[in-house]
Design an enzyme around this catalytic site. Structure first.
Site, short mmCIF file in Angstrom:
data_model
loop_
_atom_site.label_atom_id
_atom_site.label_comp_id
_atom_site.label_asym_id
_atom_site.label_seq_id
_atom_site.Cartn_x
_atom_site.Cartn_y
_atom_site.Cartn_z
N GLN A 1 -7.64 14.39 -5.52
CA GLN A 1 -7.99 13.03 -5.92
C GLN A 1 -8.28 12.21 -4.67
O GLN A 1 -7.78 12.50 -3.58
CB GLN A 1 -6.86 12.37 -6.71
CG GLN A 1 -7.17 11.00 -7.27
CD GLN A 1 -8.47 10.97 -8.06
OE1 GLN A 1 -9.46 10.47 -7.56
NE2 GLN A 1 -8.48 11.50 -9.28
N HIS B 1 4.08 -28.60 10.66
CA HIS B 1 4.45 -29.74 9.83
C HIS B 1 5.90 -29.72 9.35
O HIS B 1 6.66 -30.67 9.56
CB HIS B 1 3.52 -29.82 8.62
CG HIS B 1 4.01 -30.77 7.57
ND1 HIS B 1 3.82 -32.12 7.66
CD2 HIS B 1 4.73 -30.55 6.44
CE1 HIS B 1 4.40 -32.70 6.62
NE2 HIS B 1 4.94 -31.78 5.87
#
Length: 889
Positions: free
Chosen positions: A310, A846
C-alpha cells in the site's frame, strides 16, 4: 449498461477513487507504474451501492447521522451499533457475489488473500482515514471471502469512522466503500516506510519501522518495532534503533492469523541490514517521485524480494513554501503574533502586503519573504542568517518573541551544513538595507530614551494614530466604490506599515533600551519583586483600559439582575435591541454601545481580517461580561488596578534607593529614575500600534465586503464571507475579469483551511521540512515540573482552566488560564486569572505584557500546554523559575 462490480489492479488508476476508493486507486496506480505489488482486484463502489439498495432504512439512518455532533460519543456509539446490526442482516446481492467469486477464481483459489476496506474518502492528500474501516487477513475460502467483504462494507459505519467523518466535514452519504482483495505474501519481515520523516518533517530523511512476520503486529501496536532512518542525500543509515519485539504475527493454516512469542535472541535482533534499509529508502524515493508527494508505504520482505502492499500520502506533514534549491529557514510570524490558529487566505495576504522588508519603500505588492504555509505566516529569514552579524542578532531578537524559537535557531545556525550554505549563499541581507531602516530610527529612540519628556509619549502617539486614521479614511473615501476603491485599499495596505513604522518603532526601541539599562543599574541589589512591580500597573494602555471597561460592564449587570438574566438567556446578536424592556437596560445599552464604538472592531484572533469582530458578533465579549456576575464584588477590578499603580510607585522608590546605595549611586540614581519613567510611559503605548492596525483592518474589511457583495450579485460567489477564501489581488483580478467563476477556488480553499486547522504549526522549519526544536534547561526545576519561559514574575497556585475559545469558555476568579495563545480579544479573561500558561509567546508578546501589567505570574512557550494540562488540575505557576507543576489531579 451493467455496472462493473470488479476490476483487477492494472485496470485501475489514481483518478479512480470514486470507483475503487483511495486504497484501491493507489494499488492500481502502483501496479500500472511497475512497482512490485501482489496481484489482486477491487470490488467497486457499485457493489456497495447495490448492497445498500437492499437496505431501505438507510435513508433514515443517514438523516440521523447528519444530525449527530462530532463530540456526541455516546450517541455515536448507540447509533453506530444499531446501524451495523441492521446491515449485518442484509444479504449480498447475487450478481455482486457472483462477480466476486469469478474474480477470485480467476486470480487463484489456492492462495490466501487480504481483504481490505477502501473508502472514497481515504488515503487522500489531506485526510488519510487510515484504520477507520476493517481489514481481514489470510482469507482462503469463497464463503469466508464473501463474509469478509460484507463485513468491510458494514465497517464504513464503525464508531471511529463515523466520528472521523464528522470531525473532518465529510458528508456520510457521499462516502462510499470499495473492497480490495489482494493475494498475500508471507514475509519474513514487514513494516512501514515513510519517504519523509513523519516526526521531524525532514523531507530528505526516510524513516522505516520493521518487525518480524506480518505487519499486523506493528500496525496494531503489539510490538516495539525497529526504527531505521536513512539520509536520502548520502544513502547512509543515520540511525538504527532495535526495538523489543516480543512477538510476531503469522498466518494460521486454517485462516486468520496467529501470534508467536519470540525468543530473547530474536527479540533483540536487528530486523534489517543497512543494505536492506537503504534499498527500502530508494524504493520509497521512487514511489514519492511517482506521486510527487511524500508517501506512507506498507511493505513486506519475502524470499529477498520487497513487495509494496500500500502507499498513501503522509497527511500529517506540515507543507513547504515553493522551493528554489537553496537551504532556507522559515520562522513562524504567527507565533510572534501569538496566534497559531490557521488563518484565512485573505488574512495572510493582508499581512504580506503590510510586511515591507524585501521591497522598496514605494513598491506596492506582496512581500517576497513572507509566505502563507499551512494557514500560518512564515518569514524566510535565510538572507539575514547568511551573514555573521545576522547569525548573532536574529536568534537573540527571536528570544523576545518566542524563547524556544530563539534557542532552536541559535543551535541550528552553528551546524556545519548550514554554515557552508551560508558562506556560499548569494542572497544575503544587505547591511546598507538594514541601515536604511534602522538609521533614522535609532536617533529617535535615543531621543525618546534620554531627552524627550516621558509624559509626552502617550499624547504624542495618540495624536499620531488619530491623524493617521483620519488620513486613511480620506484616502479610501476618495475613489469611487468598486474596483477603484479596492485598488486604493490595496495600495493603502501596502504602504501602511512603512508610513507608521518610523513614527512608532522608536517608542518600542526606547522600552527595550530603558529596561536593559535599568536592570544593569539595579544589578543584584534590587529585589526582583520590586522590579516586577515597577513593570506593572501602567496607566493608559489601550488594552488594559478596555479590560477595565469590561469589568465596568459586569458591575452594571450586578446592579441590575434583570439585565444580567437577559444577557445570559438571549442570543448575543439580539441583546442590544431587547434591553429597553428591562430595568437598567437603557443604562447598560448606552454603556455597551459606547464600548463597541471604541473597541467593537476587536475580537479573538483579530489579526486575521476574516475573523468576526465584536461589532459583528459580541458573543465572546458578553460571555466574559456575564461570567463575572456573582463571582466577585463590584469595583474589584478597579481596586486591584489602583493597588498595582500604588505598589509600582512604592517599588520605584525602593529600586532607586537600592541603586543609590551602590557604587557611584548618587550619579546612577537619577538615570535609574529616568529609565523607570521612560519604561512606564512608553510601555503604555506598546499596544497602540496594533490597536491602530485593527482599526485600519476595519476600514479595509468594509471595502472588501463591498467587493464581495458585487461578486455575489454577479453569481460568482455564493455568500459575501466567501471572499475571505481569496487573496487580495485575486479579488482585484476578479472585478477586472467579469467572467471568472470563483466558487470552485473558494471550495478548494475552504477544504484546505479545514485540513490546516488540524495541523500543529512548527516554530521554525527548513526548506528540507525539518522542524527545528529546542528544549529548556531543567536542572533548576522540581521533579515532574513542565518547563517554559518566565515572562511575569511571582508564583500562583490555582485550579487550571483550559480555554481554546473565549467565545465558549470563561474563567472563574482565582483560576489558572491555560491557553494556546492570547490576544486583546482574550485579555478580559485576565481580570479573573491568578496565573497564565501559554503555548507560545515571549517577553514582549501581548499576553506577557498584559500579565506583567496585571501582576499575574506567567509562563509561556510551554509546548502542548492545552493538551498536557486538564481543566480542574491544581497547578503551581512559577513565573520566577519558568515552570509549571501539577499539584493535584
Amino acid at each position: 449498461m451493467e455496472p462493473q462490480f470488479t476490476l483487477v489492479f492494472r485496470e485501475v488508476a489514481a483518478q479512480d477513487i470514486p470507483l475503487v476508493g483511495g486504497k484501491g486507486a493507489n494499488l492500481g496506480e502502483l501496479a500500472r507504474a511497475g512497482f512490485r505489488v501482489p496481484p489482486g482486484f477491487c470490488i467497486t463502489t457499485a457493489g456497495f451501492d447495490a448492497f445498500l439498495e437492499g437496505a431501505p432504512a438507510m435513508e433514515s439512518y443517514y438523516a440521523r447521522l447528519s444530525r449527530m455532533g462530532s463530540d456526541d460519543l455516546e450517541g455515536v456509539r448507540q447509533l453506530g451499533g444499531e446501524l451495523r446490526s441492521y446491515l449485518q442482516q442484509i444479504e449480498m446481492p447475487k450478481p455482486v457475489a457472483a462477480a466476486i467469486a469469478a474474480a477470485w477464481r480467476t486470480l487463484g483459489t489456492g492462495e490466501a488473500y487480504a481483504v481490505r476496506s477502501s473508502a472514497t474518502a481515504e488515503d487522500l492528500p489531506t485526510a488519510s482515514f487510515a484504520g477507520q474501516q476493517d481489514t481481514f487477513l489470510n482469507v482462503r475460502t469463497e464463503t469466508a471471502l464473501l463474509d469478509r467483504v460484507r463485513a468491510c462494507w458494514v465497517s464504513l459505519f464503525t464508531d471511529r469512522a463515523i466520528l472521523y467523518r464528522a470531525q473532518n466535514g465529510f458528508d456520510h452519504r457521499q462516502v462510499r466503500l470499495s473492497v480490495v482483495v489482494q493475494q498475500m505474501v508471507f514475509p519474513q519481515v514487514s513494516g512501514i516506510l515513510f519517504s519523509a520523516d513523519p516526526v521531524s518533517g525532514h523531507r530528505r530523511i526516510a524513516s522505516i519501522d520493521a518487525s518480524f512476520g506480518l505487519g499486523e503486529a506493528l500496525v496494531s501496536g503489539l510490538v516495539s518495532a525497529d526504527l531505521y532512518r536513512v539520509d536520502k542525500r548520502s544513502w547512509q543509515v543515520v540511525e538504527a534503533r532495535v526495538g523489543d519485539k516480543q512477538l510476531a504475527v503469522h498466518p494460521d493454516p486454517d485462516g486468520g492469523t496467529l501470534q508467536e512469542a519470540l525468543g530473547p535472541e530474536q527479540r533483540q535482533a536487528r530486523v534489517l541490514s543497512d543494505g536492506q534499509a537503504v534499498e527500502l529508502a530508494r524504493l520509497g524515493a521512487s514511489i514519492e517521485d511517482h506521486y510527487g508527494a511524500p508517501q506512507d508505504i506498507e511493505w513486506a520482505l519475502a524470499d529477498d524480494e520487497i513487495y509494496v502492499l500500500q502507499s498513501r500520502p503522509i497527511t500529517s506533514l506540515f507543507p513547504l513554501p515553493p522551493q528554489d534549491g537553496r537551504l532556507r529557514v522559515y520562522f513562524s510570524f504567527s507565533h510572534a503574533q501569538v496566534m497559531t490558529d490557521a488563518m484565512s487566505p485573505m488574512g495572510i495576504s493582508i499581512w504580506k502586503l503590510l510586511f515591507p522588508f524585501g521591497r522598496a519603500d514605494d513598491a506596492i505588492g506582496y512581500n517576497p519573504f513572507l509566505h502563507g504555509v499551512g494557514g500560518r505566516m512564515y518569514v524566510d529569514i535565510s538572507p539575514m542568517l547568511n551573514t555573521y552579524l545576522g547569525r548573532r542578532a536574529i536568534p537573540a531578537a527571536l528570544m523576545a518573541a518566542d524563547a524556544l524559537s530563539g534557542i532552536a535557531l541559535r543551535e541550528f545556525v552553528q551546524r556545519p551544513e548550514f554554515l557552508s550554505f551560508a558562506e556560499e549563499a548569494t542572497q544575503k541581507a544587505s547591511l546598507r538595507g538594514l541601515l536604511h531602516w534602522l538609521g533614522p530610527l535609532v536617533p529617535r529612540a535615543i531621543y525618546r530614551l534620554l531627552l524627550a519628556p516621558p509624559e509626552t509619549a502617550l499624547p504624542t502617539v495618540e495624536q499620531h494614530i488619530e491623524n493617521s486614521l483620519a488620513a486613511s479614511r480620506a484616502e479610501l473615501a476618495g475613489p469611487p466604490a468598486g474596483l477603484p476603491r479596492l485598488k486604493a485599499a490595496f495600495a493603502f495596505t501596502s504602504a501602511a506599515f512603512v508610513e507608521n513604522a518610523k513614527s512608532l518603532i522608536p517608542y518600542v526601541m526606547a522600552i527595550m533600551m530603558s529596561k536593559t539599562i535599568l536592570e544593569r543599574l539595579a544589578g543584584d541589589r534590587a529585589d526582583p519583586a520590586d522590579l516586577n512591580a515597577v513593570y506593572s500597573g501602567l496607566e493608559g494602555n489601550v488594552t488594559t483600559n478596555m479590560d477595565l471597561e469590561v469589568g465596568d460592564l459586569t458591575d452594571t449587570l450586578r446592579r441590575f439582575p434583570a439585565v444580567a438574566e437577559l444577557v445570559r438567556s438571549t442570543d448575543p446578536g439580539l441583546v442590544l435591541e431587547r434591553l429597553e424592556a428591562v430595568e437598567g437596560g437603557r443604562m447598560f445599552e448606552a454603556q455597551l454601545r459606547e464600548f463597541l464604538r471604541k473597541y467593537g472592531m476587536r475580537g479573538p484572533s483579530e489579526i486575521d481580517i476574516a475573523r468576526p469582530r465584536w461589532n459583528d458578533n459580541p458573543q465572546s465579549l458578553l460571555q466574559m461580561v456575564i461570567s463575572g456576575v456573582g463571582l466577585s464584588k463590584e469595583g474589584v477590578h478597579r481596586e486591584h488596578f489602583r493597588r498595582l499603580v500604588a505598589d509600582s510607585k512604592q517599588a520605584t522608590e525602593r529600586v532607586i534607593g537600592s541603586v543609590r546605595r551602590s557604587r557611584f549611586g548618587m550619579l546612577k540614581a537619577p538615570l535609574a529614575r529616568r529609565m523607570i519613567a521612560v519604561y512606564r510611559s512608553h510601555m503604555v503605548v506598546r499596544e497602540h500600534p496594533k490597536f491602530m492596525l485593527i482599526k485600519m483592518f476595519d476600514m479595509v474589511q468594509e471595502v472588501l465586503l463591498d467587493a464581495a457583495g458585487r461578486l455575489v450579485e454577479a453569481g460568482r460567489l455564493d455568500v459575501a464571507a466567501d471572499i475571505w477564501n481569496l487573496e487580495f489581488d485575486e479579488v482585484i483580478r476578479a472585478l477586472e475579469q467579469e467572467e471568472m467563476d470563483l466558487r470552485p477556488l473558494v471550495a478548494s480553499r475552504r477544504a484546505d483551511l479545514r485540513h490546516f486547522q488540524g495541523l500543529r504549526p512548527p516554530r521554525l522549519f527548513t526548506s528540507d521540512g525539518e522542524q527545528l526544536k529546542a528544549t529548556y534547561a531543567t536542572d533548576h526545576m522540581p521533579a515532574g515540573a513542565v518547563p517554559g519561559s518566565p515572562v511575569s514574575a511571582g508564583v500562583a497556585e490555582g485550579s487550571a482552566r483550559v480555554v481554546t475559545d473565549p467565545a465558549r469558555e470563561t474563567l472563574l476568579p482565582g483560576e489558572i488560564l491555560v491557553a494556546p495563545f492570547t490576544d486583546p480579544g482574550w485579555t478580559p479573561l485576565f481580570i479573573n486569572a491568578a496565573g497564565l500558561v501559554m503555548e507560545v509567546g515571549g517577553l514582549m508578546t501581548h499576553g506577557s505584557v498584559v500579565a506583567r501589567e496585571y501582576g499575574i505570574p506567567a509562563v509561556v512557550g510551554v509546548p502542548d500546554a492545552t493538551q498536557r494540562f486538564k481543566t480542574g488540575q491544581r497547578l503551581r505557576v512559577d513565573g520566577d523559575g519558568g515552570f509549571v507543576e501539577v499539584l493535584e489531579a
